[in-house]
Design a protein around this motif. Sequence first.
Motif, PDB file in Angstrom:
ATOM      1  N   TRP A   8       0.854  -1.164  -0.007  1.00  0.00           N
ATOM      2  CA  TRP A   8      -0.018  -0.015  -0.003  1.00  0.00           C
ATOM      3  C   TRP A   8       0.964   1.216  -0.047  1.00  0.00           C
ATOM      4  CZ3 TRP A   8      -4.731  -1.526  -1.067  1.00  0.00           C
ATOM      5  CH2 TRP A   8      -5.435  -0.523  -1.270  1.00  0.00           C
TER       6      TRP A   8
ATOM      7  N   SER B 172       2.503   1.726  -3.398  1.00  0.00           N
ATOM      8  CA  SER B 172       1.409   2.101  -4.450  1.00  0.00           C
ATOM      9  C   SER B 172       1.084   3.651  -4.187  1.00  0.00           C
ATOM     10  CB  SER B 172       0.322   1.147  -4.428  1.00  0.00           C
ATOM     11  OG  SER B 172       0.718  -0.110  -4.701  1.00  0.00           O
TER      12      SER B 172
ATOM     13  N   ARG C 157      12.449 -13.888  -4.390  1.00  0.00           N
ATOM     14  CA  ARG C 157      12.136 -14.425  -5.578  1.00  0.00           C
ATOM     15  C   ARG C 157      13.470 -15.313  -6.091  1.00  0.00           C
ATOM     16  NH1 ARG C 157       7.777 -12.849  -8.827  1.00  0.00           N
ATOM     17  NH2 ARG C 157       8.964 -13.401 -10.670  1.00  0.00           N
TER      18      ARG C 157
ATOM     19  N   THR D 146      -2.081  -7.191 -11.694  1.00  0.00           N
ATOM     20  CA  THR D 146      -1.148  -7.895 -12.625  1.00  0.00           C
ATOM     21  C   THR D 146       0.370  -7.755 -12.360  1.00  0.00           C
ATOM     22  OG1 THR D 146      -1.431  -5.730 -14.099  1.00  0.00           O
ATOM     23  CG2 THR D 146      -3.079  -7.608 -14.244  1.00  0.00           C
ATOM     24  N   ASP D 147       0.800  -7.155 -11.460  1.00  0.00           N
ATOM     25  CA  ASP D 147       2.052  -7.152 -11.272  1.00  0.00           C
ATOM     26  C   ASP D 147       2.786  -8.399 -10.602  1.00  0.00           C
ATOM     27  OD1 ASP D 147       4.622  -6.411 -10.425  1.00  0.00           O
ATOM     28  OD2 ASP D 147       3.944  -4.683  -9.106  1.00  0.00           O
ATOM     29  N   GLU D 148       3.572  -9.206 -11.456  1.00  0.00           N
ATOM     30  CA  GLU D 148       3.944 -10.438 -11.054  1.00  0.00           C
ATOM     31  C   GLU D 148       4.921 -10.358  -9.962  1.00  0.00           C
ATOM     32  OE1 GLU D 148       5.252 -12.676 -14.398  1.00  0.00           O
ATOM     33  OE2 GLU D 148       3.632 -12.110 -15.486  1.00  0.00           O
ATOM     34  N   THR D 149       5.372  -9.290  -9.528  1.00  0.00           N
ATOM     35  CA  THR D 149       6.287  -9.369  -8.309  1.00  0.00           C
ATOM     36  C   THR D 149       5.399  -9.519  -7.231  1.00  0.00           C
ATOM     37  OG1 THR D 149       6.464  -6.863  -8.258  1.00  0.00           O
ATOM     38  CG2 THR D 149       8.146  -7.975  -9.460  1.00  0.00           C
ATOM     39  N   ARG D 150       4.234  -9.206  -7.239  1.00  0.00           N
ATOM     40  CA  ARG D 150       3.477  -9.160  -5.886  1.00  0.00           C
ATOM     41  C   ARG D 150       2.467 -10.419  -6.401  1.00  0.00           C
ATOM     42  NH1 ARG D 150       1.461  -2.920  -5.176  1.00  0.00           N
ATOM     43  NH2 ARG D 150       3.332  -2.223  -4.613  1.00  0.00           N
TER      44      ARG D 150
ATOM     45  N   VAL E 184       1.256 -13.015  -4.563  1.00  0.00           N
ATOM     46  CA  VAL E 184       0.183 -13.308  -3.800  1.00  0.00           C
ATOM     47  C   VAL E 184      -1.128 -12.489  -4.039  1.00  0.00           C
ATOM     48  CG1 VAL E 184       1.314 -14.044  -1.865  1.00  0.00           C
ATOM     49  CG2 VAL E 184       0.916 -11.616  -1.825  1.00  0.00           C
ATOM     50  N   LEU E 185      -0.686 -11.481  -4.758  1.00  0.00           N
ATOM     51  CA  LEU E 185      -2.217 -10.439  -5.275  1.00  0.00           C
ATOM     52  C   LEU E 185      -2.494 -10.865  -6.356  1.00  0.00           C
ATOM     53  CD1 LEU E 185      -1.012  -6.921  -4.035  1.00  0.00           C
ATOM     54  CD2 LEU E 185      -2.143  -8.724  -2.773  1.00  0.00           C
TER      55      LEU E 185
ATOM     56  N   THR F  13      -6.999  -7.233  -4.659  1.00  0.00           N
ATOM     57  CA  THR F  13      -6.542  -5.859  -4.507  1.00  0.00           C
ATOM     58  C   THR F  13      -5.337  -5.786  -5.511  1.00  0.00           C
ATOM     59  OG1 THR F  13      -5.456  -4.215  -3.109  1.00  0.00           O
ATOM     60  CG2 THR F  13      -5.209  -6.308  -2.429  1.00  0.00           C
ATOM     61  N   ASP F  14      -4.763  -4.749  -5.786  1.00  0.00           N
ATOM     62  CA  ASP F  14      -3.743  -4.287  -6.305  1.00  0.00           C
ATOM     63  C   ASP F  14      -2.738  -3.483  -5.778  1.00  0.00           C
ATOM     64  OD1 ASP F  14      -4.915  -1.964  -7.048  1.00  0.00           O
ATOM     65  OD2 ASP F  14      -4.928  -2.177  -9.261  1.00  0.00           O
ATOM     66  N   GLY F  15      -3.125  -2.943  -4.611  1.00  0.00           N
ATOM     67  CA  GLY F  15      -2.208  -1.941  -4.019  1.00  0.00           C
ATOM     68  C   GLY F  15      -2.816  -0.614  -3.678  1.00  0.00           C
TER      69      GLY F  15
ATOM     70  N   GLU G  37       0.812 -20.168  -3.734  1.00  0.00           N
ATOM     71  CA  GLU G  37       1.265 -20.216  -2.302  1.00  0.00           C
ATOM     72  C   GLU G  37       1.676 -18.724  -1.834  1.00  0.00           C
ATOM     73  OE1 GLU G  37       1.792 -23.164  -1.337  1.00  0.00           O
ATOM     74  OE2 GLU G  37       2.150 -24.466  -3.371  1.00  0.00           O
TER      75      GLU G  37
END
Lengths: 449, 365
Positions: free
Chosen positions: A54, A57, A178, B147-151, B153-154, B171-173, B237
């Motif tokens: 959050w 962003s 990662r 759609t942010d692949e670094t996050r 879990v979202l 959520t996307d932040g 995961e």
Amino acid sequence: MDERCKALWEKLSAALKPQVSTDTFKRWFSAVELTKATEDSLTFRVPNNIYQFWIESNHMAALQSAIISAVGAPRTVRFLSSTESDNENNFGTPEVQKSDHSSSKTTGLGLGLNPRNTFESFVVGPNNQIAHAASLAVAQAPARTYNPLFVYGGVGLGKTHLMQAIGQYVWAKRKTSRVMYLSSELFINEFIDAIQHNTLVKFRKRYRQAGLLLIDDIQFLAGKERSQEEFFHTFNTLFDGHKQIVLSSDRPASEIANLEHRLVSRFEWGLTAELQPPDIETRLAILRKKARALQINLHDDVYQFLAVRIRSNVRRLEGALMRVASFASLSGKELTQETIEHLLKDILLEEWRQTVTIEQIQRKVAEHFDVRLADMTSKRRPASIAFPRQVAMYLARELTKASLNEIGDAFGGRDHGTVLHACKLVKKRMIEQDNIRQTISFIDSALQR
Amino acid sequence: MKFSATKEKILEGLQQVQNVVSTRTTLPILSNVLLQAKEGTVNLTTTDLDVGVRGGFEANVDKAGATTLPARRLFTIIRELPSSEISVEVDGKNAASIRSGQSFFKILGLPEEEFPPLPKFENAKVVTMRQKDLRDGLRKTAYAISTDETRYVLNGVLFSYKENKLTLVATDGRRLAMVDLELEFPRSHEADIIVPTKAVTELARLLTDDGDVKISVGTGQIAFDLNSTLLVSKLIEGNYPNYKQVIPSEAKERITLERETFLNSLRRVSLLASDKSNSIKLSFSKNNIEITANTPEVGEARESLPVVYKGRDFSIAFNPEFLMAPLRNLADDEIFFDLIDEMSPGVLKIQTPFLYVLMPMRVSA
């Protein structure tokens, strides 16, 4: 939080408060701690990852401008979240935790990491001490010690094992980072795929956001120019971002043909560690460890026999052990030396082929033709000596990996033309004369015993 | 194997499963669809190893059997065939002959054995709910997936089973959508799982207005049984962030809006919100909202909307796309827009348990 950080955080908070609403500040920043402040970066500890998501962003601009007004210049902002423990408190039924635990294993698998390949299961000997120590150092503090780490060594000596061990170690310790483990072949394939489907941006993003990049068998990049270029940029991005890179190859970077110089020089930048074939004690230790892991119980002589006879390759050693053990448990028969030899015929043969030396060949041939060993290297060339010498050269060519020049050198400094001539001549005579063919195949099989 | 069926039936069956087919070329078998013919039906299965779908269609099965055929190719062929009656015959070498009217096609497949089986669910926790409820729930949340692949879990929807409620969260932040669905299940079934985007998209397509869906949660995987079709997926995961943190505790102002009117106004005004300064401003004054967008060197748009509003005058800016997404996906006529001030998140609500938190954009001076 030490005193300095505390003071800095107070300054920061003061600068931040007017920029965000009171509720926002209370909600998002009151739980933040400044844990580390360096010349170019600030590290904040947040209670869990929602704070990071959050703030990144929505409040990054405010935070950055607060940083500028507090310390005078922009800083890279990092977040550390203690997500694991916190979320367990929030969603804390024991069941969730349990499934979490097992799921962590499956992800390890999902990364392409074999759970058996850990540091615990790696047998350290003088042959691989440095590589092991370097890998462990890298795993414990990624990107701090040796970056990149370049591990090389022959087939089945544990390159992949070490890389996967690093991957799993890091993964188990920090779930957030990662870890990417893949072979260079997969990298190339995905790159081609990305070109084909016009998804290069996605491809780049995927790799350049890795926290730890492990690439196995990097030598396959040789000759693939565009893949090399792509990898070069990925490498630079990760390196500049202080991300750990670990590479493995079957030969030193400088000996990989058709690999661009800028890549070679980068590979040699960090630490290069070689894996050598294990010595006999290490081989014994590997066998025992493996046997214990597989709950195999064999007589000491069997281990001894295997360790003595199979020298070049750990994978082969383990394969032989498995074969012997399964034979023992299936047939229930007593294992004698003969049965083992019979059982491992092909492995031993292969092994022998690799370990036979020119000297052994010379000795055997000299013995067979009843000439002196010294005649093999002497300049004298009556037919009675010249022919056995040629046979020995021919066998050296067939049975060892030595080059023509090396063979020539071993036969008293003859040049490669001489060796080539000898090989051709012997081949020709083998076709023409049965008795010569028989003689040579006899020596050949005698060498194999 | 040999069967015949109508073109419509086959197409319908293929449409259900073909979206899952892998676009990656690394494993050729994954771009194939598994066909299993027996007793009046042909089962179709596709998978990309993360998500798998099984469907089927009715057919006259002359000879039972199984094979795999390239899904996209099969689909395009069937779609183009001129006549309605189609017969398919597959020989021992997995070559399929497709006949319809005057047309004949032969396409080469791969043996059934190479096709990865869908995962088995043992000791799974099963709950049943109405398809309609789940579909509406997903519709109200899925657009907010990151759609942010670094996050990573979202990159999915959280299914949180707790206290006889299934809560769906995405959520996307910058925004967060949440729905509560009433659902009866034993306490032992309480869990938090994350269903990946692809599974959610496919599921939303497959769910219908009638019937029930049986949801089985196993270790690291989930299955949705829709009677005629089955969707299985790996779970993401990791721990979903504590989303409750995001939800503002109280609102200062509540504005009641007509959803469609509001959406249409936003859509019109957003035409002049540029990519760079992608924001539109809502200015509240007594009984009026003024919606404005302004792009330097392009122009501006303004529209006012009469509402019941008695609070203080203030302006707040939002990303128009983010504000319109929930409005498009809700069905209610009336929505509530809760606001605190120009820097605090806005919250959209409706009569039923639904919540959409949206961060405002900074208004430049």
